[in-house]
Design an enzyme around this catalytic site. Structure first.
Site, PDB file in Angstrom:
ATOM      1  N   LYS A  80      60.867  47.763  38.590  1.00 20.64           N
ATOM      2  CA  LYS A  80      60.090  46.514  38.930  1.00 20.64           C
ATOM      3  C   LYS A  80      60.851  45.338  39.058  1.00 20.64           C
ATOM      4  O   LYS A  80      62.237  45.298  38.542  1.00 20.64           O
ATOM      5  CB  LYS A  80      59.178  46.350  37.689  1.00 20.64           C
ATOM      6  CG  LYS A  80      58.022  45.548  37.879  1.00 20.64           C
ATOM      7  CD  LYS A  80      57.066  46.431  38.402  1.00 20.64           C
ATOM      8  CE  LYS A  80      55.612  45.432  38.387  1.00 20.64           C
ATOM      9  NZ  LYS A  80      54.419  46.224  38.898  1.00 20.64           N
ATOM     10  N   GLY A 181      37.697  40.370  36.237  1.00 26.96           N
ATOM     11  CA  GLY A 181      38.624  40.291  37.444  1.00 26.96           C
ATOM     12  C   GLY A 181      38.334  41.025  38.631  1.00 26.96           C
ATOM     13  O   GLY A 181      38.547  42.004  38.615  1.00 26.96           O
ATOM     14  N   VAL A 182      37.906  40.151  39.559  1.00 26.20           N
ATOM     15  CA  VAL A 182      37.405  40.648  40.608  1.00 26.20           C
ATOM     16  C   VAL A 182      38.162  40.215  42.280  1.00 26.20           C
ATOM     17  O   VAL A 182      37.876  39.626  42.841  1.00 26.20           O
ATOM     18  CB  VAL A 182      35.925  40.493  41.198  1.00 26.20           C
ATOM     19  CG1 VAL A 182      35.187  41.346  40.270  1.00 26.20           C
ATOM     20  CG2 VAL A 182      35.547  39.134  40.904  1.00 26.20           C
ATOM     21  N   GLY A 183      39.581  40.433  41.746  1.00 20.82           N
ATOM     22  CA  GLY A 183      40.525  40.145  42.627  1.00 20.82           C
ATOM     23  C   GLY A 183      40.843  41.288  43.997  1.00 20.82           C
ATOM     24  O   GLY A 183      39.812  42.105  44.156  1.00 20.82           O
ATOM     25  N   VAL A 185      41.749  44.452  43.657  1.00 22.89           N
ATOM     26  CA  VAL A 185      41.489  45.583  43.269  1.00 22.89           C
ATOM     27  C   VAL A 185      39.958  45.605  42.750  1.00 22.89           C
ATOM     28  O   VAL A 185      39.263  46.491  42.963  1.00 22.89           O
ATOM     29  CB  VAL A 185      42.332  46.265  41.885  1.00 22.89           C
ATOM     30  CG1 VAL A 185      41.882  47.647  41.592  1.00 22.89           C
ATOM     31  CG2 VAL A 185      43.844  46.413  42.356  1.00 22.89           C
ATOM     32  N   TYR A 187      37.500  43.338  43.259  1.00 21.97           N
ATOM     33  CA  TYR A 187      36.472  43.306  44.260  1.00 21.97           C
ATOM     34  C   TYR A 187      36.151  44.878  45.074  1.00 21.97           C
ATOM     35  O   TYR A 187      35.060  45.110  45.129  1.00 21.97           O
ATOM     36  CB  TYR A 187      37.138  42.617  45.444  1.00 21.97           C
ATOM     37  CG  TYR A 187      36.157  42.453  46.577  1.00 21.97           C
ATOM     38  CD1 TYR A 187      35.054  41.711  46.761  1.00 21.97           C
ATOM     39  CD2 TYR A 187      36.628  43.162  48.072  1.00 21.97           C
ATOM     40  CE1 TYR A 187      34.123  41.765  47.797  1.00 21.97           C
ATOM     41  CE2 TYR A 187      35.723  43.004  48.845  1.00 21.97           C
ATOM     42  CZ  TYR A 187      34.725  42.331  49.084  1.00 21.97           C
ATOM     43  OH  TYR A 187      33.927  42.511  50.055  1.00 21.97           O
TER      44      TYR A 187
HETATM   45  P1  NAD Z   1      44.581  39.870  41.729  1.00 23.45           P
HETATM   46  O1  NAD Z   1      45.595  38.832  41.314  1.00 23.45           O
HETATM   47  O2  NAD Z   1      44.345  39.986  43.177  1.00 23.45           O
HETATM   48  O3  NAD Z   1      43.428  40.004  40.908  1.00 23.45           O
HETATM   49  C1  NAD Z   1      43.374  39.558  39.601  1.00 23.45           C
HETATM   50  C2  NAD Z   1      42.099  38.788  39.401  1.00 23.45           C
HETATM   51  O4  NAD Z   1      41.795  38.572  37.979  1.00 23.45           O
HETATM   52  C3  NAD Z   1      41.832  37.204  40.122  1.00 23.45           C
HETATM   53  O5  NAD Z   1      40.668  37.361  40.643  1.00 23.45           O
HETATM   54  C4  NAD Z   1      42.016  36.243  39.007  1.00 23.45           C
HETATM   55  O6  NAD Z   1      41.459  35.135  39.160  1.00 23.45           O
HETATM   56  C5  NAD Z   1      41.318  37.175  37.798  1.00 23.45           C
HETATM   57  N1  NAD Z   1      41.644  36.530  36.562  1.00 23.45           N
HETATM   58  C6  NAD Z   1      42.897  36.166  35.991  1.00 23.45           C
HETATM   59  N2  NAD Z   1      42.730  35.971  34.723  1.00 23.45           N
HETATM   60  C7  NAD Z   1      41.332  36.212  34.303  1.00 23.45           C
HETATM   61  C8  NAD Z   1      40.599  36.052  33.016  1.00 23.45           C
HETATM   62  N3  NAD Z   1      41.344  35.816  32.256  1.00 23.45           N
HETATM   63  N4  NAD Z   1      39.551  36.371  33.311  1.00 23.45           N
HETATM   64  C9  NAD Z   1      38.968  37.074  34.152  1.00 23.45           C
HETATM   65  N5  NAD Z   1      39.644  36.984  35.577  1.00 23.45           N
HETATM   66  C10 NAD Z   1      40.595  36.410  35.496  1.00 23.45           C
HETATM   67  O7  NAD Z   1      45.454  41.123  41.180  1.00 23.45           O
HETATM   68  P2  NAD Z   1      44.927  42.688  41.733  1.00 23.45           P
HETATM   69  O8  NAD Z   1      46.072  43.166  42.675  1.00 23.45           O
HETATM   70  O9  NAD Z   1      43.572  42.823  41.749  1.00 23.45           O
HETATM   71  O10 NAD Z   1      45.423  43.603  40.358  1.00 23.45           O
HETATM   72  C11 NAD Z   1      44.558  43.535  39.240  1.00 23.45           C
HETATM   73  C12 NAD Z   1      45.303  44.193  37.842  1.00 23.45           C
HETATM   74  O11 NAD Z   1      45.635  45.376  38.202  1.00 23.45           O
HETATM   75  C13 NAD Z   1      46.541  43.510  37.559  1.00 23.45           C
HETATM   76  O12 NAD Z   1      47.052  43.817  36.254  1.00 23.45           O
HETATM   77  C14 NAD Z   1      47.533  44.561  38.402  1.00 23.45           C
HETATM   78  O13 NAD Z   1      48.971  44.251  37.583  1.00 23.45           O
HETATM   79  C15 NAD Z   1      47.008  45.703  38.079  1.00 23.45           C
HETATM   80  N6  NAD Z   1      47.345  46.852  39.135  1.00 23.45           N
HETATM   81  C16 NAD Z   1      47.247  46.349  40.499  1.00 23.45           C
HETATM   82  C17 NAD Z   1      47.478  47.291  41.450  1.00 23.45           C
HETATM   83  C18 NAD Z   1      47.164  46.988  42.991  1.00 23.45           C
HETATM   84  O14 NAD Z   1      47.409  48.084  43.971  1.00 23.45           O
HETATM   85  N7  NAD Z   1      47.213  45.938  43.559  1.00 23.45           N
HETATM   86  C19 NAD Z   1      48.108  48.581  41.351  1.00 23.45           C
HETATM   87  C20 NAD Z   1      48.023  49.006  39.896  1.00 23.45           C
HETATM   88  C21 NAD Z   1      47.874  47.877  39.027  1.00 23.45           C
END
Ligand code: NAD
Length: 354
Positions: A80, A181-183, A185, A187
Site C-alpha cells: 500500500k 457512506g454512499v461514495g 462503493v 452508491y
Molecule cells: P469514497 O471516499 O468514495 O466514499 C466514502 C464515503 O463515506 C464518502 O461519500 C464520504 O463522504 C463518506 N463518509 C466519510 N465519513 C463519513 C462518516 N463519518 N459517516 C458517514 N459517511 C462518511 O470511498 P469508497 O471508494 O466508496 O470506499 C469506501 C470504503 O471502502 C473505504 O473504507 C475504502 O477503503 C473501502 N474500499 C474501497 C474499495 C474500492 O474499490 N473503492 C475497495 C475496497 C475497500
C-alpha cells in the site's frame, strides 16, 4: 520512531519514504509480502497530522492487502502507499508523476492503484512514469477501470451469503440494510441492494450524496451519528475504518455487519465483542475484494469484465466457509479469516484473539 517495533510492522519486507522537492511529494510505500506475487494495493492521499500516523496507517493497510489478496486467490502480494496531503487542495499532475517515479524505482515489487483520495484520473498521471499501476480507465467489456462498482458487487454477494447463513433467507426482499457512506462503493451497493428489494437507510457526511441515493433508490436518510445503531438486519460500513470499536459495538442492533470499508475492527478484540453479541461479521478484506480482483485482472492483461465478475462470484462461498468454520470452532470470523490468510501466505500464526 521505532518502526521495526511497531505492532503494525508485522515483518514487512520493505518500507520506502519518498520525497520530491519540486512537487512537494511526501509519500510512503509499504510492501508487506511478495510471497504470492508483486505487492499490490492502492495509493491513499490523506492529510495525516503526523508522519507516525501515516506510517501506522500504511503498514496496517499494507498487511490487510496481503491478507485480502491471499484470500481473493489473486497472484499478488500485499502493499500500500500513502501520499501525505489534502486531496482536494494538493493534487497536481506533476505530483502523481513524481509518485510514479517512486513506484517505478521499486522495479515492480509494488503495483499501485487508486484508493481513498485518489482517482482513475490521478492514476493516468502515475502511468506516465511507471507501468506498475492499475485501476486505469478501461474500454467497455474489458477488465479494469474504477474498482468501486466491482467492490460493491462483491459486497452485495457477501451480504446475500451472510443473510442466508444468519437469517436463513435466500433473497433480500424486505431485508433492512443500513449503509454508512454512499461514495464510490456505497452508491453502487445501494443500487444493487434496491434492485433486490432490500429496504435501505443511508447516512453520509455529504448531504448531496445522501439526497441522490434517496431519490434514485428510495432510501431513507438517517443522521450520521445514528446509522451504526439502527435496528436493521444488515449494517454495511462503507466509509471509514475502525467504526467497530468498544464504543460503537454495545450500541449495535444489526444482526449482520457486512460492508466495504477497510479495517472496520479497531482491534482484533472487537471481533470477540461482536461474536459475543451474536452479530455475524463478514471479515472486511474478504467481502471487499472485488476491486482488487478487477485490478489484478487488469494488471495481468487480456481479461474481460466477464472474467472479473466470475472471480467475484467466488467471494460468497469463501465467506460461507469462514462462517461455518467459525461456528464449528466457536471462534470469531476475523480470527478464522486471519488464520486462513496467513496459511496461504506461509506465515507463522500471529497472536490470535479467539
Ligand atoms: P469514497 O471516499 O468514495 O466514499 C466514502 C464515503 O463515506 C464518502 O461519500 C464520504 O463522504 C463518506 N463518509 C466519510 N465519513 C463519513 C462518516 N463519518 N459517516 C458517514 N459517511 C462518511 O470511498 P469508497 O471508494 O466508496 O470506499 C469506501 C470504503 O471502502 C473505504 O473504507 C475504502 O477503503 C473501502 N474500499 C474501497 C474499495 C474500492 O474499490 N473503492 C475497495 C475496497 C475497500
Amino acid at each position: 520512531m521505532e518502526i521495526f517495533d511497531m505492532r503494525e510492522f508485522d515483518a514487512h519486507e520493505l518500507v520506502v519514504f519518498g520525497h520530491d522537492a519540486a512537487t512537494g511529494l511526501r509519500a510512503i510505500i509499504a510492501v508487506h509480502s511478495t510471497a504470492l506475487g508483486p505487492a499490490a494495493g492502492g495509493c491513499r492521499m490523506w492529510p495525516y497530522a503526523t508522519t507516525a500516523e501515516a506510517v501506522a496507517d500504511v503498514l496496517r493497510l499494507s498487511r490487510s492487502m496481503s491478507y485480502k489478496n491471499a484470500m481473493a486467490g489473486v497472484p499478488l502480494g500485499g502493499g500500500k502507499s500513502v501520499i501525505i496531503g489534502e486531496a482536494r487542495k494538493a493534487k497536481t499532475p506533476e505530483l502523481f508523476e513524481a509518485f510514479g517515479r517512486l513506484v517505478d524505482s521499486l522495479g515492480g515489487r509494488y503495483v499501485t492503484a487508486e484508493d481513498v483520495g485518489t482517482t482513475t484520473a490521478d492514476m493516468a498521471h502515475v502511468a506516465r512514469t511507471t507501468r506498475y499501476v492499475a485501476g486505469l480507465g478501461a474500454a467497455p467489456g474489458v477488465a479494469g477501470g474504477d474498482p468501486g462498482p466491482k467492490t460493491a458487487l462483491g459486497v452485495l454477494l457477501g451480504i446475500k451469503a451472510a443473510v442466508k447463513f444468519r437469517l436463513g433467507r435466500t433473497d433480500l426482499a424486505g431485508v433492512t440494510v443500513a449503509v454508512q457512506g454512499v461514495g464510490g462503493v456505497g452508491y453502487h451497493l445501494c443500487g444493487m441492494l434496491a434492485a433486490e428489494g432490500a429496504v435501505l437507510s443511508v447516512a453520509d457526511v455529504r448531504p448531496a450524496a445522501v439526497q441522490r441515493v434517496c431519490e434514485e433508490f428510495k432510501a431513507r436518510a438517517v443522521a450520521v451519528d445514528d446509522v451504526l445503531a439502527l435496528d436493521v438486519d444488515v449494517l454495511a460500513p462503507c466509509a471509514l475504518g475502525a467504526v467497530l470499536n468498544s464504543h460503537s459495538i454495545p450500541r449495535l442492533r444489526a444482526r449482520i455487519v457486512a460492508g466495504a470499508a477497510n479495517n472496520q475492527l479497531a482491534q482484533g478484540q472487537d471481533g470477540v465483542a461482536l461474536h459475543s453479541a451474536g452479530i455475524l461479521y463478514a471479515p472486511d478484506y474478504v467481502i471487499n475484494a472485488g476491486g482488487i480482483i478487477s485490478v489484478a485482472r487488469e494488471y495481468q492483461g487480456g481479461a474481460t469484465e466477464a472474467h472479473v465478475i466470475a472471480d467475484i462470484q467466488a467471494i460468497p462461498a469463501r465467506l460461507t466457509e469462514i462462517f461455518e468454520r467459525a461456528r464449528r470452532e466457536n471462534r470469531t470470523t476475523n480470527a478464522v479469516a486471519d488464520q486462513m490468510a496467513r496459511e496461504r501466505l506461509g506465515r507463522r500464526p500471529h497472536k490470535l484473539v479467539a
